[in-house]
Design an enzyme around this catalytic site. Sequence first.
Site, PDB file in Angstrom:
ATOM      1  N   ASN A 210       0.866  -1.178   0.000  1.00 32.99           N
ATOM      2  CA  ASN A 210       0.000   0.000   0.000  1.00 32.99           C
ATOM      3  C   ASN A 210       0.902   1.227   0.000  1.00 32.99           C
ATOM      4  O   ASN A 210       1.499   1.564   1.019  1.00 32.99           O
ATOM      5  CB  ASN A 210      -0.899  -0.028   1.245  1.00 32.99           C
ATOM      6  CG  ASN A 210      -1.775   1.199   1.350  1.00 32.99           C
ATOM      7  OD1 ASN A 210      -1.800   2.036   0.437  1.00 32.99           O
ATOM      8  ND2 ASN A 210      -2.487   1.333   2.457  1.00 32.99           N
TER       9      ASN A 210
ATOM     10  N   LYS B  38       0.116   4.219  -0.217  1.00 33.53           N
ATOM     11  CA  LYS B  38      -0.544   5.375   0.414  1.00 33.53           C
ATOM     12  C   LYS B  38      -0.320   6.632  -0.442  1.00 33.53           C
ATOM     13  O   LYS B  38      -0.218   6.533  -1.650  1.00 33.53           O
ATOM     14  CB  LYS B  38      -0.056   5.532   1.854  1.00 33.53           C
ATOM     15  CG  LYS B  38      -0.233   4.223   2.655  1.00 33.53           C
ATOM     16  CD  LYS B  38      -0.033   4.387   4.128  1.00 33.53           C
ATOM     17  CE  LYS B  38      -0.235   3.038   4.821  1.00 33.53           C
ATOM     18  NZ  LYS B  38      -0.107   3.116   6.276  1.00 33.53           N
TER      19      LYS B  38
ATOM     20  N   HIS C 286      -9.490   0.900   5.018  1.00 30.67           N
ATOM     21  CA  HIS C 286      -8.217   1.171   5.693  1.00 30.67           C
ATOM     22  C   HIS C 286      -8.465   2.111   6.875  1.00 30.67           C
ATOM     23  O   HIS C 286      -9.297   3.018   6.793  1.00 30.67           O
ATOM     24  CB  HIS C 286      -7.216   1.782   4.709  1.00 30.67           C
ATOM     25  CG  HIS C 286      -5.819   1.748   5.258  1.00 30.67           C
ATOM     26  ND1 HIS C 286      -5.387   2.644   6.192  1.00 30.67           N
ATOM     27  CD2 HIS C 286      -4.791   0.887   5.045  1.00 30.67           C
ATOM     28  CE1 HIS C 286      -4.130   2.349   6.527  1.00 30.67           C
ATOM     29  NE2 HIS C 286      -3.748   1.291   5.836  1.00 30.67           N
TER      30      HIS C 286
ATOM     31  N   GLU D 102      -6.877   4.538   7.884  1.00 26.71           N
ATOM     32  CA  GLU D 102      -6.688   5.962   7.561  1.00 26.71           C
ATOM     33  C   GLU D 102      -7.932   6.536   6.887  1.00 26.71           C
ATOM     34  O   GLU D 102      -8.260   7.711   7.081  1.00 26.71           O
ATOM     35  CB  GLU D 102      -5.426   6.119   6.700  1.00 26.71           C
ATOM     36  CG  GLU D 102      -4.166   5.886   7.539  1.00 26.71           C
ATOM     37  CD  GLU D 102      -2.993   5.275   6.804  1.00 26.71           C
ATOM     38  OE1 GLU D 102      -2.971   5.310   5.564  1.00 26.71           O
ATOM     39  OE2 GLU D 102      -2.088   4.754   7.485  1.00 26.71           O
TER      40      GLU D 102
ATOM     41  N   GLU E 106      -5.188  -5.065  10.465  1.00 24.54           N
ATOM     42  CA  GLU E 106      -4.174  -4.036  10.682  1.00 24.54           C
ATOM     43  C   GLU E 106      -4.461  -3.316  12.001  1.00 24.54           C
ATOM     44  O   GLU E 106      -5.284  -2.389  12.042  1.00 24.54           O
ATOM     45  CB  GLU E 106      -4.188  -3.005   9.550  1.00 24.54           C
ATOM     46  CG  GLU E 106      -3.876  -3.587   8.186  1.00 24.54           C
ATOM     47  CD  GLU E 106      -3.332  -2.531   7.229  1.00 24.54           C
ATOM     48  OE1 GLU E 106      -2.263  -2.758   6.678  1.00 24.54           O
ATOM     49  OE2 GLU E 106      -3.961  -1.473   7.068  1.00 24.54           O
TER      50      GLU E 106
ATOM     51  N   GLY F 254       2.664   2.197  10.873  1.00 21.90           N
ATOM     52  CA  GLY F 254       3.637   3.288  10.748  1.00 21.90           C
ATOM     53  C   GLY F 254       4.336   3.646  12.039  1.00 21.90           C
ATOM     54  O   GLY F 254       4.986   4.684  12.131  1.00 21.90           O
TER      55      GLY F 254
ATOM     56  N   SER G  46       3.589  -2.203  10.379  1.00 21.45           N
ATOM     57  CA  SER G  46       5.042  -2.276  10.586  1.00 21.45           C
ATOM     58  C   SER G  46       5.621  -3.647  10.258  1.00 21.45           C
ATOM     59  O   SER G  46       6.560  -4.109  10.910  1.00 21.45           O
ATOM     60  CB  SER G  46       5.407  -1.842  12.016  1.00 21.45           C
ATOM     61  OG  SER G  46       5.009  -0.503  12.230  1.00 21.45           O
TER      62      SER G  46
HETATM   63  P1  13P Z   1       3.127   0.319   7.689  1.00 21.39           P
HETATM   64  O1  13P Z   1       3.655  -0.994   7.093  1.00 21.39           O
HETATM   65  O2  13P Z   1       3.865   1.512   7.203  1.00 21.39           O
HETATM   66  O3  13P Z   1       3.015   0.220   9.175  1.00 21.39           O
HETATM   67  O4  13P Z   1       1.631   0.483   7.118  1.00 21.39           O
HETATM   68  C1  13P Z   1       0.760  -0.583   7.183  1.00 21.39           C
HETATM   69  C2  13P Z   1      -0.467  -0.233   6.430  1.00 21.39           C
HETATM   70  O5  13P Z   1      -1.234   0.612   6.848  1.00 21.39           O
HETATM   71  C3  13P Z   1      -0.699  -0.917   5.155  1.00 21.39           C
HETATM   72  O6  13P Z   1      -1.983  -0.670   4.680  1.00 21.39           O
END
Ligand code: 13P
Length: 254
Positions: A9, A11, A97, A99, A169, A175, A215
């Site tokens: 992803n 982002k 997601h 976010e 997740e 992150g 992560s």
């Molecule tokens: P990170 O791997 O940067 O923690 O992000 C995970 C994520 O949100 C994938 O959709």
Amino acid sequence: MRRKIVAGNWKMNKTLPESVALAKDLKAVLAGQCLCGVEVVVAPVFTNIYPVAEELKGTGVAVAAQNIHQKTSGAYTGEVSAPIAKSAGASKVILGHSERRQYFGEDDALLATKVDAALAEGLEVIFCIGEVLEERKANKHFDVVESQVKNALFHLPASAWQNIVLAYEPVWAIGTGETASPEQAEEIHAHIRKVVADKYGKEVADEVSILYGGSCNPKNAKEIFAKPNVDGGLIGGASLKAEDFKAVIDGFKA
Ligand code: 13P
């Protein structure tokens, strides 16, 4: 069929030339490598789906959108629909997601309509679920993921689950550099699979791929992917460099 999947992803990262460069790098590091049954997916921003999909043609790497609107077309300024994303080269879409839930107010009811829109267009859905830190601390994480799955996906007929992939997740791990332990991932993935089994039966539940995200990186992927109910990863930061992403994919190798 239950599949091993590693999805990147990207982002809101990478300009158009940077996205194409990353796709080229990925193509180069994966060339001649045995993916050994692992499906690889990348999800660039909308504007970069087309050039990335063109670049990855013939490699077996699939391209996903990071979101879609629930309507197919119309006066929805700034939005992108399932048919539009598909016509650009996406075969999948990430929905739910954290976010999107946190910053754009997407709730389970809205997500249910987005899932329907994606499936109607033949896009596979990578559906994200996961608890925030306070919920984990209060030992509510099992209930949280259960209600997210029920509210957004339990209106679907069993046959639709062929095109659903789940991604657990935990929001506290996204992150942050903090990862769920392999045991924490396994315990909640097993719970999620049971939730699906209780509604649709063991056969459907056993076929659903459940990815871990948060992560996940070259150092911890192998241990996490080794767990029986973890079928791969949804990778953020570590998907932004081809070498790192390949090293995560290699987490599936013995
Ligand atoms: P990170 O791997 O940067 O923690 O992000 C995970 C994520 O949100 C994938 O959709």
